[in-house]
Write an enzyme that holds these catalytic residues in place. Structure first.
Site, short mmCIF file in Angstrom:
data_model
loop_
_atom_site.label_atom_id
_atom_site.label_comp_id
_atom_site.label_asym_id
_atom_site.label_seq_id
_atom_site.Cartn_x
_atom_site.Cartn_y
_atom_site.Cartn_z
N LYS A 92 47.23 59.48 53.34
CA LYS A 92 48.04 59.97 52.23
C LYS A 92 47.21 60.54 51.07
O LYS A 92 47.60 61.48 50.40
CB LYS A 92 48.95 58.85 51.70
CG LYS A 92 50.08 58.48 52.65
CD LYS A 92 51.12 59.58 52.73
CE LYS A 92 52.26 59.24 53.67
NZ LYS A 92 53.14 60.41 53.92
N GLU A 114 57.76 59.90 45.16
CA GLU A 114 58.63 58.97 45.87
C GLU A 114 57.75 58.15 46.80
O GLU A 114 56.66 58.58 47.15
CB GLU A 114 59.66 59.74 46.70
CG GLU A 114 59.17 60.23 48.08
CD GLU A 114 58.06 61.28 48.02
OE1 GLU A 114 57.94 61.94 46.98
OE2 GLU A 114 57.31 61.42 49.01
N SER A 381 46.42 57.01 61.52
CA SER A 381 46.70 57.50 60.17
C SER A 381 46.49 56.47 59.06
O SER A 381 46.24 56.83 57.92
CB SER A 381 48.12 58.05 60.12
OG SER A 381 49.03 57.06 60.55
#
Lengths: 398, 263
Positions: A92, A114, A381
């Site tokens: 991220k 968000e 990830s």
């Protein structure tokens, strides 16, 4: 293969994508698009971005040949792209660093975001602390309950976490509320969207910032083997790690790509988040894409053991890659993901995020069917520390 | 019907020396069986047209009051199709213009072509789609035109002059001037910036200009109306219906339409 140039000038990926937002936001999107295109042409911006990615995020991340896993599965060797080793523990931050630098460049001092599981919220709060930006994160009431530690993390980092109780109290409602906040504060606030979703130019911006994953993988794999991998696998919720991994491989015809959605309790039940494999086309959060919705166009709740895949839409570029069959989309159930979570932990000493465990589970299915001369890259990830409590409860049958 | 009915209704009010007042209600809030009764009541109170909201699960342009009303309507089983059926059934008895306000997805899933022709059948006179900006409206504009349904555009305070001119040029029936930078719902004050914005729109628009979002009192309504042709009031009306305060609705409309000279 024709040169891949998506999105087009209007922000469309074939029939998908676009900018379906209130007029109030249009000027901000047009400004963002213009400024972004300028920024990525500016060597100073790229240099600054690369500096943070190397020295702050900790790139490049390793491409690791998982030998134990490969031996157990007896088939194609499996390489793991270790995005779990990034600062904050997931891919991220590749995007939030880029977008925070854009925020600065726009002269804006505030950021709204968000978050579902809290990973994007933490990655946003982190870069806001680093670059001295005010940060408000919207998070669904239900997710706050499930991910209390991440809420505290964001607060430690100086962000304000606002609970969203409207709707189902999950990621989709947090996006609604972040969009409403942005509508009301667009003059001084940038919206750092966390996935390849939302109106143009967000899907493109997030894809581009995440493409570092695929670009590094391609380079590293070549160095190790002199070839390209035969298969690339990534999990897909909104689809940012997958898009970042896939994009540099789209034109490489020899590479088969697999996007793995959350099958939840099974596609035959209503409790899943398999948007592409069992949804239909519609418009949500500013983009035309595949959605989970009823016969009247009302959006349905997504369901997955993994909060990061728990989204009833998907990035429009994935819809395009699905329609054109360039990427194969399939799903993995909660149970399969839980098994893969434990299997990778025991065989490799790597605890994957539940999201990434979906991609691992899929590799475990296809690797034995492939030959030892072939190879697979899985995008790992994120790390699974955030999930251990939930996995414990799930295994104890709670 | 269609554009013409909106124009006739507006002219009639203006010739009587009144400002225009368009109340918004959420279709299906309180049940679809009371929809006709509510439309009639608002008509009698002096509404120049009725803006009828179609509930949507993810209404990003709406504040809490209309979000809640939408959820109540959805829980009643309301859908675009069921609202169009009720409107069709009562269309002969109705003379007040009906303007549907719906997000794009319910239309898209219903079928855009079917939506446009069913709207005509149901006596819908205008359509407002808050998440469909200029750039994307080709998806529906010709179909609405073909069925004589006014496609009402929204202008925002963040819109550039260039966009405002384009919106004013394209808008049919009236131009919806979003008069806050935010979502729907009550606001305390309207500032100088809003007045300048409304004056500018009024100057540039060939169709009437109505201000909406954040208008909740007759004082605000009269003040804003003095810079344009009238107002749209949503959350306040929704709230009053929900509480059963029908007399207040009448008072709000009747006091809002009084002409006030204010330059």
């Amino acid at each position: 293969m024709a040169i891949y140039t998506m999105p087009d000038a209007t922000g469309k990926y074939g029939e998908f994508g676009g900018k379906f937002v209130p007029e109030l936001l249009m000027p901000a999107l047009i400004e963002l698009e213009k400024l972004y295109e300028e920024a990525i042409q500016d060597p100073e911006f790229i240099e600054e971005l690369n500096k943070y990615l190397a020295e702050y995020v900790g790139r490049e991340t390793p491409l690791y040949l998982a030998e134990n896993l490969t031996k157990k599965l007896k088939g194609a060797p499996i390489y793991l792209k270790r995005e779990d080793l990034n600062h904050t523990g997931a891919h991220k931050i590749n995007n939030t660093v880029g977008q925070a630098l854009l925020t600065k460049r726009m002269g804006k001092k505030k950021v709204v975001a968000e978050t579902g599981a809290g990973q994007h919220g933490v990655a946003t709060a982190t870069v806001c602390a680093l670059l001295d930006l005010e940060c408000v994160v919207f998070m669904g009431e239900e997710d706050i309950r499930r991910q209390r530690l991440n809420v505290f993390r964001m607060e430690l980092l100086g962000a304000e976490v606002r609970s969203v109780s409207h709707g189902s109290g999950t990621l989709k409602d947090a996006v609604n509320e972040a969009l409403r906040y942005w509508v009301s504060n667009v003059d001084d606030t940038h919206y750092i969207l966390g996935s390849v979703v939302g109106p143009h130019p967000f899907p493109k911006i997030v894809r581009d910032f995440q493409s570092v994953i695929g670009n590094e993988t391609k380079e590293q794999f070549k160095q190790k083997t002199g070839k390209l991998p035969n298969a690339v696998i990534a999990c897909v919720g909104g689809g940012s790690n997958a898009m970042g991994m896939f994009y540099p491989f789209i034109q490489e015809e020899s590479v088969t790509m697999y996007g793995v959605e959350a099958g939840g309790q099974g596609l035959e039940t209503s409790k899943h988040a398999a948007t592409l494999t069992s949804g239909s086309v519609g418009i949500l959060h500013g983009t035309m894409t595949h959605l989970l919705q009823d016969a009247h166009g009302q959006i349905e709740e997504a369901f997955s053991i993994s909060a990061g895949l728990d989204y009833p839409g998907v990035g429009p570029e994935h819809s395009h890659l699905h329609e054109t069959k360039r990427v194969i989309y399939d799903s993995i159930t909660d149970k399969e993901a839980l098994d893969a979570f434990q299997f990778l932990s025991k065989t490799e000493g790597i605890i994957p995020a539940l999201e990434s465990a979906h991609a691992i589970a899929y590799a475990m299915k296809i690797a034995p069917k492939m030959s030892a001369d072939e190879s697979i890259v899985v995008c790992l990830s994120g790390r699974g520390d955030k999930d251990v409590e939930q996995v414990k409860s799930a295994l104890e049958g709670k | 019907m269609g554009k013409d009915l909106i124009q006739q209704s507006f002219l009639k009010k203006q010739e009587a020396g009144e400002k225009l007042f368009i109340p918004y209600i959420m279709a299906g809030d309180g049940g679809l069986d009371i929809l006709e009764e509510r439309i009639d009541y608002l008509h009698q109170c002096g509404a120049a047209a009725i803006e009828l909201g179609i509930p949507f699960s993810d209404p990003v342009a709406d504040g809490p009051t209309i979000q809640d009303a939408g959820l109540r309507a959805l829980n009643n089983g309301t859908s675009l199709g069921s609202v169009l059926n009720v409107l069709k059934e009562s269309s002969e008895r109705r003379s007040v213009p009906i303007i549907l306000m719906t997000y794009l997805n319910p239309i898209f899933v219903y079928g855009i072509e079917k939506f446009a022709s069913d709207c005509k059948q149901a006596g819908v006179d205008g359509v407002i789609i808050p998440d469909l900006p200029l750039e994307e409206e080709a998806i529906i504009d010709k179909l609405l035109y073909k069925n004589s349904i006014a496609f009402i555009r929204l202008a925002a305070m963040t819109s550039t002059k260039e966009r405002v001119l384009e919106l004013a040029k394209r808008s049919e029936g009236f131009l919806y001037a979003v008069s806050v930078t935010g979502t729907t719902g009550a606001r305390a004050t309207h500032e100088q910036e809003v007045k300048d914005y409304l004056r500018m729109l009024k100057q540039e628009s060939a169709v009437p200009v109505l201000a909406g979002f954040g208008v909740s009192t007759e004082v605000q309504a009269r003040e804003l109306s003095s810079y344009c042709d009238g107002v749209i009031v949503g959350s306040k009306i929704v709230d009053l219906f929900h509480k059963g305060q029908l007399e207040e609705i009448k008072g709000l409309i009747q006091n809002s339409v009084k002409y006030e000279v204010n330059s």
